[in-house]
Design an enzyme around this catalytic site. Structure first.
Site, PDB file in Angstrom:
ATOM      1  N   LYS A  78       0.757  -1.065  -0.082  1.00 15.47           N
ATOM      2  CA  LYS A  78      -0.085  -0.127   0.212  1.00 15.47           C
ATOM      3  C   LYS A  78       0.921   1.261  -0.101  1.00 15.47           C
ATOM      4  CE  LYS A  78      -3.977   2.028   2.763  1.00 15.47           C
ATOM      5  NZ  LYS A  78      -4.844   1.661   3.941  1.00 15.47           N
ATOM      6  N   SER A 153      -9.575   1.749   2.946  1.00 20.05           N
ATOM      7  CA  SER A 153      -8.663   2.540   2.215  1.00 20.05           C
ATOM      8  C   SER A 153      -7.563   1.621   1.332  1.00 20.05           C
ATOM      9  CB  SER A 153      -8.084   3.469   3.124  1.00 20.05           C
ATOM     10  OG  SER A 153      -7.176   2.839   4.046  1.00 20.05           O
ATOM     11  N   SER A 177     -10.105  -0.747   7.250  1.00 22.01           N
ATOM     12  CA  SER A 177      -9.376  -0.467   5.883  1.00 22.01           C
ATOM     13  C   SER A 177      -8.551  -1.812   5.405  1.00 22.01           C
ATOM     14  CB  SER A 177      -8.098   0.636   6.071  1.00 22.01           C
ATOM     15  OG  SER A 177      -8.960   1.871   5.940  1.00 22.01           O
TER      16      SER A 177
END
Lengths: 469, 449
Positions: A78, A153, A177
């Site tokens: 990420k 996210s 997330s």
């Protein structure tokens, strides 16, 4: 053989037996990325050159008989994890040109374990959201239906795994997330106990909540990766000194006699197809000897209030360093959501409001922690739907400032309490979108929730289904 | 007669001399270093970096607290103090708000007056700004610009806050000298004013004689770096505020600075501009606790403090004035103690030793305690003071100690003491140490003589 369909365990076996090289594997994924990225846009940065170099190095080590747990395995990380020499933006234009001079602890552990880093995945800017739509680099799309959101996210991470662009992805969760996008994309997502995995080098969102974890194609993969990531870090004072475990060792343990807690509040307002899928999953587990126990937990809606205040307060302080003096773009480059959170958090911490908001939220947080503690005296794990809905259409988060909080209502209480949780796929809606359930455990009970998740996964075949891209 | 009584409190920042910074492994010894060479992701406040507290600094902060008779909190925490300034890497300073390491202490001044210590807490220093004029390069359009040096960013600072118990500048200076002496005794700071190791912030207001309670306003004078400037700033403020009060007005609540060239305080920030620091618990650092046993242990390990040394010397029948001089620095106090120890064997009184050291302004880095005793006793029976005999022994010593000789020639002049010691050993303490030293120096520096 389509190498991109392999999970971690399969890829490792193939590399070890020299069925294919790390360069073969890496090239296959780079090719796959070229094919599907135009559709799902999971990456902010694809580091092709670096990836091939890492793969060559891995092949050299394999040839020398080296055996590292992730040697030669191509993965995604990420974009809020600092990667030395590779642009790290947290999907915000503020950091558009920021290249970190150091690796996050998670990244250096993965590198030490031999990974090939294919690139950095898209996310809601600064991890503020549950849709990946708030990214300054455009929305990622759900591989199961590109008209739908991947969640967030860590939406890019989950989509990169579901879309077979990588063997596994590394995400981070503040509240939902990892689990929520894993649920919407039909993959496994593990959020460890707060403090089990180092946050050093992860661009901070809510510092008292943030937690890195793996997003994978199987439960066993998640266990293997946690073994590498977990542990005390001398660069993160909030990591626990508690001994780590061989998380993959107990996967096969029988769950006979296991007490599974169910709280009605966690099924209220949830899509009926999801309720049905989770109830079916519970029946499968009962069939394996587990016992369902009805418990009463604090209503999840209180957690939203607590979470919103604490997280916004921390965000307002954490984003202060992006003052335009040292990093790339100035404050005008902050998106709507970041600005909203900075204002909300600043207000909540202001003189005269601290007691009313932050202090009160901290007290209720303690009540929620105690509530879970009591529950775990009666049950071994708690099972609930991960999200109240399946993936929502693109554009759903627009004009809904509390979109994330509503999408994450079922994961926020356990996040506030710092508990570990895992999303496991447990079905599909009639529209063909994945459904996930979460297994929550007491602090540091990762072995137990992985065991339950694995037993369920082995008894079902949801993971055999792949999106048609 | 004065109509007003000054009400003065003090905040002092002391920079600790720990090896590493407060929250990272960078060297804290930055003085004179090339700008931005003592930095890492943590003290630069890079995205994702996290603070890990320096346990030595915390121990030292607690030691200062104990030396100031504070109560140590069983459980303390760090907080974030949020404000914007270009020298602040993270946009907040890690400090302590409601649970500092030490609370409620006191210190007794030379006059006997007791000053209350409100708190002693730990925080981190900021980076340093260097304001430049002129155009730096083509990217800088402005005529003036500032450079940031992050070497100081994250260096441990201890803040010591007093109650508003002072009513005159002399007492404030006395307090500052005492505080400086204490931190030096503890070995936790050089407390060097020139290097900015101590930064002083008095707050001053005036109360009408006969009134009780605190005045409604308070004037803070920020970041003063010398004791005499503090005294001047206080005197100036007393005069300035008296004039305002005499006119029937109330001085503005504000922050002022000391201007050396004007010899005056100047307004910097009014009450309306007062910052709201939005303190909240630092989520990156868990609460820090200490057990009662550990506090007792720390207290028992605390070295003797200046006032304790004075008391001890007085107990040896040394005059108070001499005792104070002898306790000025820890090194002097310890030198006096070891000289007295020798003196006892030779039936020399501590006061005689004190007289000798004070009157001769003895340089304790070059003179041996035994030498002082000899000097006091005058010519001792059997003392070897024959130069040719001493020279013979000195030559032997030089040839037997090539290591010391080499060090001496490389400039480490203090090793002369070790050579004198060797002469004394050879002569069973009968050599005239002073003469032996002169002879050794002559032999080691032939070109000088």
């Amino acid at each position: 053989m389509d190498l991109t369909k392999l999970n971690l365990k399969q890829a490792k076996e193939g590399l070890k037996k020299k069925d294919f090289s790390s360069v073969d594997l890496t090239k296959a994924f780079l090719q796959r990325i070229k094919e599907v990225e135009p559709k799902i846009a999971a990456f902010v940065t694809v580091a092709e050159k670096e990836a091939l170099e890492m793969a060559k190095r891995a092949d050299g080590l394999i040839a020398n008989g080296q055996d590292l747990p992730l040697l030669g395995v191509p993965i995604s990380i990420k974009d809020n994890f600092s990667t030395q020499g590779i642009k790290t933006t947290a999907s915000s234009k503020v950091l558009d040109s920021y290249i970190p001079p150091y690796d996050a602890t998670v990244v250096s552990k993965l590198k030490d374990a031999g990974i090939v880093l294919l690139g950095k995945t898209n996310m809601d800017a600064w991890a503020h959201g549950s849709s990946t739509e708030t990214s300054d680099y455009g929305s990622t799309k759900n591989p199961w239906n590109i008209g739908f959101l991947p969640g967030g996210s860590s939406g890019g991470a989950a989509a990169s795994v579901a879309g077979d662009e990588v063997i596994f992805g590394i995400g981070s969760e503040t509240a939902g997330s990892i689990r929520q996008p894993a649920s919407w994309c039909g993959v496994v997502g593990l959020k460890p106990t707060y403090g089990r995995v180092s946050r050093y080098g992860v661009i901070a969102m809510g510092s008292s909540l943030d937690c890195p974890g793996p997003i994978t194609k199987s439960v066993e993969d998640a266990a293997i990766i946690l073994e590498i990531l977990a542990g005390k870090d001398h660069f993160d004072a909030t990591t626990s000194p508690r001994q780590t475990e061989k998380y993959s060792i107990d996967l096969n343990k029988s769950i006979r006699g296991l007490k599974i807690g169910i709280s009605d509040d966690y099924f209220e307002g949830v899509d009926t197809q999801i309720v049905a899928s989770v109830k079916n999953a519970l029946k499968v587990l009962e069939g394996m000897g587990a016992e369902i126990v009805h418990i009463k937990l604090f209503e999840p809606k209180y957690a939203i209030a607590v979470y919103t205040i604490i997280q916004r307060a921390e965000v307002s302080s954490n984003l202060a360093r992006y003052d335009g003096i040292r990093f790339g773009n100035n404050r005008e480059a902050f998106g709507e959501e970041a600005k909203r959170r900075i204002m909300f958090g600043t207000y909540a911490l202001s003189a005269g409001y601290y007691d009313q908001f932050y202090n009160k939220a901290s007290k209720v947080r303690t009540v929620i922690i105690e509530d879970f503690k009591k529950a775990f005296q009666k049950v071994d794990v708690i099972i609930a739907p991960t999200s109240p809905s399946t993936a929502l259409p693109l554009g759903s988060s627009k004009n809904h400032p509390m979109f994330g909080e509503m999408a994450d209502v079922l994961v926020e209480p356990s996040s506030i309490a710092g508990l570990p949780g895992i999303n496991v796929p447990c079905g599909f809606s009639k529209e063909g979108l994945p459904i996930g359930m979460q297994i929550i455990g007491s602090q540091f009970s990762e072995s137990k929730i992985l065991n339950v998740a694995y037993q369920y996964e082995q008894a079902t075949d949801w993971k055999e289904q792949k999106p048609k891209l | 007669m004065n109509k007003y009584i000054p009400v003065i409190g003090l905040e002092v920042h002391v920079e600790l001399k720990t090896k590493s910074k407060m929250f990272c492994g960078c060297s804290a010894d930055y003085f004179g270093a090339e700008p931005n060479t003592h930095t890492c992701p943590v003290c630069l406040g890079l995205p994702g970096a996290l603070p890990v507290p320096n346990e030595v600094a915390i121990d030292w902060c607690r030691k200062i607290g104990l030396a100031l008779n504070c109560e140590l909190l069983k459980s303390s925490k760090f907080d974030r103090k949020n404000y914007f300034y270009p020298d602040l890497a993270k946009g907040y300073q890690i400090s302590q708000y409601d649970k500092p390491f030490c609370l409620k202490g006191s210190i007794t001044l030379g006059s006997g007056k007791v000053i209350g210590i409100t708190r002693v807490h730990m925080e981190e220093d900021t980076a340093k700004l260097a304001h430049q004029s002129g155009i730096q390069n083509s990217n800088v359009k402005s005529q003036n610009y500032s450079l940031v040096d992050f070497n100081r960013s994250g260096v441990p600072l201890v803040e010591i806050v007093t109650e508003p118990d002072f009513d005159n500048a002399q007492d404030v200076v006395d307090y500052l000298k005492k505080l400086q002496q204490i931190v030096r005794y503890l070995g936790v700071s050089n407390a060097d004013m020139e290097k900015g190791d101590m930064r002083l912030e008095p707050n001053i207001s005036l109360r009408r004689v006969g009134e009780t309670g605190l005045p409604k306003y308070k004037v803070e004078v920020k970041n003063i770096n010398s004791f005499s400037f503090v005294a001047k700033a206080i005197e100036f403020e007393i005069k300035r505020q008296t004039e305002i009060l005499d006119k029937g007005q109330v001085p503005a609540q504000e922050t002022r600075g000391w201007n050396e060239t004007k010899n005056a305080t100047v307004s910097q920030r009014s009450k309306e501009d007062a910052q709201d620091y939005r303190y909240f618990p630092e989520p990156d650092i868990p609460e820090i606790s200490i057990l009662a046993d550990q506090i007792d242990q720390m207290r028992s390990e605390l070295s003797e403090l200046p006032h304790e040394k004075v008391k001890k010397f007085e107990g040896w029948a040394v005059k108070k004035a001499d005792a104070r001089i002898l306790a000025e620095t820890k090194e002097m106090a310890e030198f006096f103690e070891s000289t007295v120890e020798h003196a006892r064997k030779h039936e020399v009184l501590p006061q005689d030793v004190a007289n000798y050291i004070v009157n001769h302004k003895v340089d304790i880095t070059t003179v041996l305690p035994t030498h002082i005793i000899e000097e006091i006793k005058g010519k001792k029976v059997g003392m070897i003071s024959d130069e040719s005999e001493l020279e013979k022994i000195a030559k032997e010593v030089i040839s037997e100690n090539p290591g010391f000789v080499e060090a001496y020639k490389k400039g480490k002049l203090t090793v002369i003491q070790a050579l004198v010691g060797a002469v004394m050993k050879k002569t069973l303490g009968k050599a005239d140490a002073s003469k032996a030293k002169t002879i050794l120096e002559k032999l080691l520096n032939p070109e000088v003589s």
